[in-house]
Design a protein around this motif. Structure first.
Motif, PDB file in Angstrom:
ATOM      1  N   TRP A  18     -19.606  17.764  -6.094  1.00  0.00           N
ATOM      2  CA  TRP A  18     -19.699  18.950  -5.235  1.00  0.00           C
ATOM      3  C   TRP A  18     -20.173  18.582  -3.828  1.00  0.00           C
ATOM      4  O   TRP A  18     -19.553  18.969  -2.831  1.00  0.00           O
ATOM      5  N   MET A  19     -21.232  17.799  -3.735  1.00  0.00           N
ATOM      6  CA  MET A  19     -21.802  17.463  -2.427  1.00  0.00           C
ATOM      7  C   MET A  19     -20.861  16.587  -1.603  1.00  0.00           C
ATOM      8  O   MET A  19     -20.764  16.741  -0.384  1.00  0.00           O
ATOM      9  N   ARG A  20     -20.152  15.670  -2.267  1.00  0.00           N
ATOM     10  CA  ARG A  20     -19.290  14.741  -1.537  1.00  0.00           C
ATOM     11  C   ARG A  20     -17.973  15.390  -1.083  1.00  0.00           C
ATOM     12  O   ARG A  20     -17.424  15.021  -0.034  1.00  0.00           O
ATOM     13  N   LEU A  21     -17.453  16.341  -1.862  1.00  0.00           N
ATOM     14  CA  LEU A  21     -16.128  16.884  -1.564  1.00  0.00           C
ATOM     15  C   LEU A  21     -16.138  18.214  -0.826  1.00  0.00           C
ATOM     16  O   LEU A  21     -15.164  18.548  -0.154  1.00  0.00           O
ATOM     17  N   LYS A  22     -17.221  18.979  -0.944  1.00  0.00           N
ATOM     18  CA  LYS A  22     -17.195  20.347  -0.423  1.00  0.00           C
ATOM     19  C   LYS A  22     -16.829  20.403   1.060  1.00  0.00           C
ATOM     20  O   LYS A  22     -15.996  21.212   1.482  1.00  0.00           O
ATOM     21  N   MET A  26     -13.397  22.275   1.059  1.00  0.00           N
ATOM     22  CA  MET A  26     -13.736  23.688   1.121  1.00  0.00           C
ATOM     23  C   MET A  26     -14.726  23.930   2.260  1.00  0.00           C
ATOM     24  O   MET A  26     -15.827  24.420   2.063  1.00  0.00           O
ATOM     25  N   PRO A  27     -14.305  23.619   3.490  1.00  0.00           N
ATOM     26  CA  PRO A  27     -15.214  23.773   4.636  1.00  0.00           C
ATOM     27  C   PRO A  27     -15.386  25.239   5.001  1.00  0.00           C
ATOM     28  O   PRO A  27     -14.583  26.100   4.610  1.00  0.00           O
ATOM     29  N   ARG A  91      -5.789  27.649  -3.069  1.00  0.00           N
ATOM     30  CA  ARG A  91      -7.060  26.971  -2.869  1.00  0.00           C
ATOM     31  C   ARG A  91      -8.166  28.010  -2.707  1.00  0.00           C
ATOM     32  O   ARG A  91      -7.940  29.109  -2.197  1.00  0.00           O
ATOM     33  N   PHE A  92      -9.381  27.636  -3.102  1.00  0.00           N
ATOM     34  CA  PHE A  92     -10.524  28.508  -2.946  1.00  0.00           C
ATOM     35  C   PHE A  92     -11.120  28.324  -1.549  1.00  0.00           C
ATOM     36  O   PHE A  92     -11.428  27.199  -1.137  1.00  0.00           O
ATOM     37  N   VAL A 215     -14.373  23.365  -8.963  1.00  0.00           N
ATOM     38  CA  VAL A 215     -13.840  24.105  -7.814  1.00  0.00           C
ATOM     39  C   VAL A 215     -13.392  23.141  -6.717  1.00  0.00           C
ATOM     40  O   VAL A 215     -12.277  23.264  -6.181  1.00  0.00           O
ATOM     41  N   VAL A 216     -14.240  22.181  -6.364  1.00  0.00           N
ATOM     42  CA  VAL A 216     -13.844  21.276  -5.280  1.00  0.00           C
ATOM     43  C   VAL A 216     -12.781  20.285  -5.750  1.00  0.00           C
ATOM     44  O   VAL A 216     -11.913  19.877  -4.960  1.00  0.00           O
TER      45      VAL A 216
END
Length: 275
Positions: A18-22, A26-27, A91-92, A215-216
């Motif tokens: 989550w921390m690496r991809l968000k 998903m900016p 995409r979310f 999600v990410v």
């Protein structure tokens, strides 16, 4: 390894994903990104000035100890809610994760950061603009949802089905075309990450970490590895109530809805394939 060790590894791994991809997949959307999303809804759903399709997904969980009926939803299983705003690439855009399954989507949305940001104009959403080809009043940029959400000038929902005239039927049809993208996103999400096809045997806080990671990862796959076969996966969610209650925000939303409805029935805004 023991159960607690494995649980710690899963939790740490999902948190890191989550921390690496968000930030990359998903900016926080910029104004130009909102305009790009709106262009997608115009081209693929013929719904202008739309910046996302909103819905809630119940994630099946094992009943948490001593939780009473908090997690028991109207579908008669225990769940936490993934509330998501999706674009036309499935995409979310923004998510809210972890609300009790017994909580209504509208209440989750109002209490979420997403809802508060939208209501207080903190999302850098573009200013109202004329609908394509129209010289009428500018229309705000809106999100679309089902009957489970409260109508406002930022959130469009269908007109109640009873006694619909041609104008309101056309509006509901267009809104349904736009809203299906979040349903498709949930369908692809569930079938790609099959942990969601059975009750997740974790504490709620760990369930939320797993959802965040998926999600990410979903957005990463949609951005870099999406296939046409996945786009065919659709999960239909119940519409909810067919009633509508209007306060001040609802009356403002009704005026916005009528503006869109008039446009959809006009020669410039009509969609030839809809009869």
């Amino acid at each position: 390894m023991g159960t607690s060790t494995i649980a710690g590894v899963v939790r740490a791994t999902c948190s890191t994903i989550w921390m690496r991809l968000k930030a990359s997949v998903m900016p926080h959307p910029t104004r130009q990104q909102w305009l790009d999303i709106a262009q997608g809804f115009l081209e693929r759903a013929q719904f202008p000035n739309c910046i996302g399709a909103l819905d809630g997904k119940h994630i099946w969980v094992k009943k948490p100890p001593n939780s009473g009926s908090q997690y028991y939803n109207y579908k008669q299983f225990f769940s936490v809610v993934l509330l998501a705003l999706a674009d036309t690439n499935y995409r979310f855009i923004i998510v809210d994760i972890g609300s009790y399954g017994s909580t209504a989507d509208a209440r989750i949305f109002r209490a979420s950061r997403m809802g508060r940001w939208l209501q207080s104009n903190q999302l850098d959403v573009p200013q109202p603009a004329n609908l394509p080809g129209s010289t009428g009043p500018p229309a705000p940029y809106v999100v679309v949802g089902d009957e489970g959400f409260a109508l406002s000038s930022q959130l469009m929902r269908p007109f109640p089905r009873r006694g619909l005239d041609a104008k309101r039927r056309t509006f509901n049809y267009r809104l349904s075309r736009a809203r299906r993208f979040v349903e498709c996103a949930f369908g692809i999400f569930t079938h790609k990450w099959r942990v969601f096809l059975s009750p997740i045997q974790l504490a709620p806080q760990n369930v939320n970490v797993v959802i965040k990671a998926c999600v990410v990862l979903h957005n990463y796959v949609r951005t870099y590895e999406a296939t046409p076969d996945e786009d065919a996966q659709v999960e239909s969610l119940p519409s909810g109530s067919d009633t509508i209650q209007l306060g001040r925000s609802g009356l403002a939303g009704l005026r916005v809805g009528e503006l869109f409805a008039d446009y959809f029935l006009s020669p410039i805004g009509s969609f030839p394939s809809h009869q």
